[in-house]
Design a protein around this motif. Structure first.
Motif, PDB file in Angstrom:
ATOM      1  N   GLU A 165      -4.949   1.366  -1.609  1.00 31.59           N
ATOM      2  CA  GLU A 165      -5.855   0.780  -2.604  1.00 31.59           C
ATOM      3  C   GLU A 165      -5.808   1.543  -3.922  1.00 31.59           C
ATOM      4  N   GLU A 166      -5.913   2.860  -3.857  1.00 33.98           N
ATOM      5  CA  GLU A 166      -5.915   3.632  -5.101  1.00 33.98           C
ATOM      6  C   GLU A 166      -4.533   3.683  -5.748  1.00 33.98           C
ATOM      7  N   LEU A 167      -3.469   3.648  -4.935  1.00 34.87           N
ATOM      8  CA  LEU A 167      -2.120   3.651  -5.499  1.00 34.87           C
ATOM      9  C   LEU A 167      -1.784   2.316  -6.152  1.00 34.87           C
ATOM     10  N   VAL A 168      -2.235   1.223  -5.566  1.00 38.68           N
ATOM     11  CA  VAL A 168      -2.029  -0.084  -6.193  1.00 38.68           C
ATOM     12  C   VAL A 168      -2.756  -0.136  -7.534  1.00 38.68           C
ATOM     13  N   ALA A 169      -3.948   0.459  -7.587  1.00 38.35           N
ATOM     14  CA  ALA A 169      -4.702   0.488  -8.840  1.00 38.35           C
ATOM     15  C   ALA A 169      -3.968   1.300  -9.906  1.00 38.35           C
ATOM     16  N   ALA A 170      -3.291   2.387  -9.484  1.00 34.25           N
ATOM     17  CA  ALA A 170      -2.597   3.254 -10.441  1.00 34.25           C
ATOM     18  C   ALA A 170      -1.208   2.739 -10.795  1.00 34.25           C
ATOM     19  N   GLU A 171      -0.488   2.186  -9.810  1.00 36.46           N
ATOM     20  CA  GLU A 171       0.913   1.794  -9.998  1.00 36.46           C
ATOM     21  C   GLU A 171       1.099   0.302 -10.260  1.00 36.46           C
ATOM     22  N   GLY A 172       0.162  -0.491  -9.787  1.00 37.95           N
ATOM     23  CA  GLY A 172       0.338  -1.933  -9.765  1.00 37.95           C
ATOM     24  C   GLY A 172       0.916  -2.352  -8.427  1.00 37.95           C
ATOM     25  N   LYS A 173       0.582  -3.552  -7.986  1.00 39.78           N
ATOM     26  CA  LYS A 173       0.998  -4.013  -6.674  1.00 39.78           C
ATOM     27  C   LYS A 173       2.511  -4.107  -6.540  1.00 39.78           C
ATOM     28  N   THR A 174       3.176  -4.612  -7.574  1.00 42.48           N
ATOM     29  CA  THR A 174       4.632  -4.777  -7.512  1.00 42.48           C
ATOM     30  C   THR A 174       5.337  -3.447  -7.343  1.00 42.48           C
ATOM     31  N   ASN A 175       4.939  -2.442  -8.132  1.00 40.82           N
ATOM     32  CA  ASN A 175       5.568  -1.127  -8.038  1.00 40.82           C
ATOM     33  C   ASN A 175       5.271  -0.452  -6.708  1.00 40.82           C
ATOM     34  N   PHE A 176       4.037  -0.601  -6.246  1.00 43.38           N
ATOM     35  CA  PHE A 176       3.678  -0.002  -4.956  1.00 43.38           C
ATOM     36  C   PHE A 176       4.535  -0.586  -3.837  1.00 43.38           C
ATOM     37  N   GLU A 177       4.601  -1.906  -3.778  1.00 46.47           N
ATOM     38  CA  GLU A 177       5.365  -2.548  -2.714  1.00 46.47           C
ATOM     39  C   GLU A 177       6.859  -2.239  -2.826  1.00 46.47           C
ATOM     40  N   GLY A 178       7.358  -2.150  -4.044  1.00 41.28           N
ATOM     41  CA  GLY A 178       8.773  -1.821  -4.223  1.00 41.28           C
ATOM     42  C   GLY A 178       9.105  -0.437  -3.710  1.00 41.28           C
ATOM     43  N   LEU A 179       8.242   0.538  -3.987  1.00 43.83           N
ATOM     44  CA  LEU A 179       8.491   1.896  -3.511  1.00 43.83           C
ATOM     45  C   LEU A 179       8.335   1.988  -2.002  1.00 43.83           C
ATOM     46  N   GLN A 180       7.430   1.216  -1.435  1.00 45.31           N
ATOM     47  CA  GLN A 180       7.289   1.195   0.023  1.00 45.31           C
ATOM     48  C   GLN A 180       8.538   0.619   0.678  1.00 45.31           C
ATOM     49  N   ARG A 181       9.092  -0.447   0.101  1.00 43.77           N
ATOM     50  CA  ARG A 181      10.342  -0.999   0.634  1.00 43.77           C
ATOM     51  C   ARG A 181      11.463   0.028   0.537  1.00 43.77           C
ATOM     52  N   PHE A 182      11.498   0.755  -0.577  1.00 43.22           N
ATOM     53  CA  PHE A 182      12.507   1.808  -0.768  1.00 43.22           C
ATOM     54  C   PHE A 182      12.385   2.875   0.315  1.00 43.22           C
ATOM     55  N   LEU A 183      11.192   3.384   0.549  1.00 43.17           N
ATOM     56  CA  LEU A 183      10.993   4.438   1.539  1.00 43.17           C
ATOM     57  C   LEU A 183      11.308   3.958   2.948  1.00 43.17           C
ATOM     58  N   SER A 184      10.944   2.719   3.245  1.00 46.83           N
ATOM     59  CA  SER A 184      11.260   2.158   4.551  1.00 46.83           C
ATOM     60  C   SER A 184      12.766   2.041   4.743  1.00 46.83           C
ATOM     61  N   CYS A 185      13.451   1.604   3.692  1.00 49.84           N
ATOM     62  CA  CYS A 185      14.913   1.481   3.753  1.00 49.84           C
ATOM     63  C   CYS A 185      15.570   2.839   3.963  1.00 49.84           C
ATOM     64  N   VAL A 186      15.098   3.843   3.224  1.00 52.02           N
ATOM     65  CA  VAL A 186      15.639   5.197   3.382  1.00 52.02           C
ATOM     66  C   VAL A 186      15.476   5.664   4.827  1.00 52.02           C
ATOM     67  N   HIS A 187      14.285   5.456   5.376  1.00 47.56           N
ATOM     68  CA  HIS A 187      14.036   5.902   6.751  1.00 47.56           C
ATOM     69  C   HIS A 187      14.963   5.208   7.738  1.00 47.56           C
ATOM     70  N   VAL A 188      15.116   3.898   7.626  1.00 45.21           N
ATOM     71  CA  VAL A 188      15.958   3.155   8.565  1.00 45.21           C
ATOM     72  C   VAL A 188      17.407   3.588   8.454  1.00 45.21           C
ATOM     73  N   LEU A 189      17.936   3.642   7.238  1.00 44.87           N
ATOM     74  CA  LEU A 189      19.349   3.990   7.049  1.00 44.87           C
ATOM     75  C   LEU A 189      19.656   5.396   7.547  1.00 44.87           C
ATOM     76  N   MET A 190      18.737   6.322   7.319  1.00 46.55           N
ATOM     77  CA  MET A 190      18.994   7.705   7.730  1.00 46.55           C
ATOM     78  C   MET A 190      18.713   7.929   9.204  1.00 46.55           C
ATOM     79  N   SER A 191      17.703   7.279   9.743  1.00 43.20           N
ATOM     80  CA  SER A 191      17.439   7.446  11.172  1.00 43.20           C
ATOM     81  C   SER A 191      18.565   6.850  12.008  1.00 43.20           C
ATOM     82  N   GLU A 192      19.241   5.838  11.466  1.00 45.79           N
ATOM     83  CA  GLU A 192      20.388   5.235  12.146  1.00 45.79           C
ATOM     84  C   GLU A 192      21.711   5.881  11.736  1.00 45.79           C
ATOM     85  N   LYS A 193      21.650   6.907  10.902  1.00 46.71           N
ATOM     86  CA  LYS A 193      22.816   7.670  10.439  1.00 46.71           C
ATOM     87  C   LYS A 193      23.849   6.796   9.703  1.00 46.71           C
ATOM     88  N   ARG A 194      23.362   5.722   9.076  1.00 45.40           N
ATOM     89  CA  ARG A 194      24.260   4.912   8.259  1.00 45.40           C
ATOM     90  C   ARG A 194      24.337   5.454   6.840  1.00 45.40           C
TER      91      ARG A 194
END
Length: 212
Positions: A165-194
């Motif tokens: 809630e507070e991060l969406v207020a500071a970053e905006g919803k689009t930026n927040f969701e974009g960074l969350q997708r980025f972090l999720s992608c990083v985790h998946v690619l690295m946990s799978e060693k791709r």
């Protein structure tokens, strides 16, 4: 960790003198203010600089050069490594990390998501070692830190979700969701060693030790 955090930590723990470089002017200003606030301004300072260009230092200036996940953002890596070698004192050491080593098959959607927050250069295994040797670095060592990077990306993702809630207020919803997708992608690619994250350490030998 905010810009300058690693340098300030080293300054406090090791007591060495450091110069931090970044192209982002506000980041440099904030880091210098933080150094002042922590009583480290006499030994740690930050300067605005495009590290993909010639570094503004004389030959043989530093005992060590450190770069944390920065080279993957810079064009012209062969020239960057040559500059890092040039400013090192003979006997000095260089350390850098690269979180964009290709370890397996990655889709174009994953590449797009992983590259969504800036300029990135992906490397095949062995390419950094080849470029380091060409720049005349010696005693090259490599450590795989992929599992730690995957874990940290997951921790960041969940920490941000808890403060959505507070991060969406500071970053905006689009930026927040974009960074969350980025972090999720990083985790998946690295946990799978791709995608892999490697830490590289090398040294600049004394002139008498260099082979022609």
């Amino acid at each position: 960790m905010r810009f300058g955090g690693y340098a300030l930590h080293l300054g406090e723990k090791v007591g060495c003198r450091l110069i931090g470089l970044d192209i982002n002017k506000p980041g440099v200003r904030n880091a210098n203010q933080l150094a002042q606030a922590r009583g480290l301004a006499s030994q740690v300072r930050f300067e605005q600089c495009d590290a993909s260009k010639n570094l503004p230092f004389d030959d043989n200036t530093f005992d060590a050069v450190f770069s944390n996940d920065v080279l993957c953002h810079l064009p012209g890596r062969p020239e960057v490594l040559v500059e890092m070698f040039r400013v090192l004192n003979p006997g000095g050491r260089m350390l850098f990390s690269d979180a964009l080593i290709i370890g397996g098959m990655v889709s174009h959607e994953e590449i797009a998501t992983r590259s969504s927050i800036g300029f990135y250069v992906y490397s095949p295994p062995g390419e950094n070692e080849r470029l380091m040797e060409r720049a005349k670095f010696r005693h090259i060592r490599v450590q795989d830190t992929t599992e730690s990077a995957a874990r940290i990306a997951k921790q960041w993702y969940h920490a941000r979700e808890k403060r959505k809630e507070e991060l969406v207020a500071a970053e905006g919803k689009t930026n927040f969701e974009g960074l969350q997708r980025f972090l999720s992608c990083v985790h998946v690619l690295m946990s799978e060693k791709r995608l892999l994250r490697y830490l590289y350490v090398a040294s600049k030998e004394f002139r008498d030790d260099l082979t022609p």
